[in-house]
Design an enzyme around this catalytic site. Sequence first.
Site, PDB file in Angstrom:
ATOM      1  N   LEU A  44      -2.979  -6.416  -6.790  1.00 50.26           N
ATOM      2  CA  LEU A  44      -3.577  -5.138  -6.402  1.00 50.26           C
ATOM      3  C   LEU A  44      -5.040  -5.397  -6.071  1.00 50.26           C
ATOM      4  CD1 LEU A  44      -2.182  -2.656  -9.101  1.00 50.26           C
ATOM      5  CD2 LEU A  44      -1.692  -2.589  -6.653  1.00 50.26           C
ATOM      6  N   ASP A  45      -5.513  -4.871  -4.951  1.00 48.60           N
ATOM      7  CA  ASP A  45      -6.920  -5.014  -4.587  1.00 48.60           C
ATOM      8  C   ASP A  45      -7.799  -4.355  -5.652  1.00 48.60           C
ATOM      9  OD1 ASP A  45      -6.210  -6.263  -2.201  1.00 48.60           O
ATOM     10  OD2 ASP A  45      -6.150  -4.377  -1.085  1.00 48.60           O
ATOM     11  N   PRO A  46      -9.064  -4.765  -5.763  1.00 47.64           N
ATOM     12  CA  PRO A  46      -9.964  -4.144  -6.743  1.00 47.64           C
ATOM     13  C   PRO A  46     -10.030  -2.622  -6.635  1.00 47.64           C
ATOM     14  CG  PRO A  46     -10.962  -6.139  -5.897  1.00 47.64           C
ATOM     15  CD  PRO A  46      -9.704  -5.917  -5.091  1.00 47.64           C
ATOM     16  N   SER A  48      -7.674  -0.674  -5.715  1.00 43.38           N
ATOM     17  CA  SER A  48      -6.373  -0.079  -6.016  1.00 43.38           C
ATOM     18  C   SER A  48      -6.139  -0.054  -7.522  1.00 43.38           C
ATOM     19  CB  SER A  48      -5.256  -0.875  -5.336  1.00 43.38           C
ATOM     20  OG  SER A  48      -5.447  -0.918  -3.934  1.00 43.38           O
TER      21      SER A  48
END
Length: 230
Positions: A44-46, A48
């Site tokens: 998960l991106d930061p 998200s």
Amino acid sequence: MSQSYNNIDGLLLLDKPFGITSFDAVYKIKKVLNVEKTGHCGTLDPASTGLLLVLMGKATKLQAKFMKKDKVYLSSFLLGMVTDSGDLDGKVISENSVLNINIEKIKKMVEMFEGEIFQIPPMYSALKYNGKKLCELARQGIEVERKPRKVTIKKFEVLSYDGDIVKVRIECSSGTYIRTLAQDLGNVLKCGATVKTLRREKIDIFDIKDALRFKDTDSADKIIKKLIPL
């Protein structure tokens, strides 16, 4: 001397908060438990939030299996804006009017994305090109050709539309890029779109409602109580 949990084999459902990387979230647990082998299933991106499957011990051997499982996301798209990254962290490329957009039109357009579709992976991703991550090339201003990838959108539900924000829930196969889906929807709506928020709610049978809150990862006991033996 801290207690070691190297004999632990299991799966932890973690609710990753906004602002930290998936790697850092897993490292926190690794440090608290002093466990040797850890891993996760699906970055998960930061920016998200949501469900992160954390594997420990022998369970790390199941990483590839869990990576292939379907996922469910809750997301909000900002219509009328296009960024180079597909989310609000990127550079704004264009801004457009959304005066002719309504929820009925959005619902009709999302239907074309249900089923098997092809996506071109975003430059801002962890995929590699000649040994280098695409996101690293993108930060250098380099864009390379990416091959379309087939993914399956099992359900694309429009929950609401307020002003220029459309809220959606997406059930999809592994490898689906929600940022690309937002951009493609923006293209067919002829106004552009970018991801404003993204939260992963499910991976296969595992649900965010059963996940450990990140603030509780300070406690080894709370982590162990939530661990699913495998």
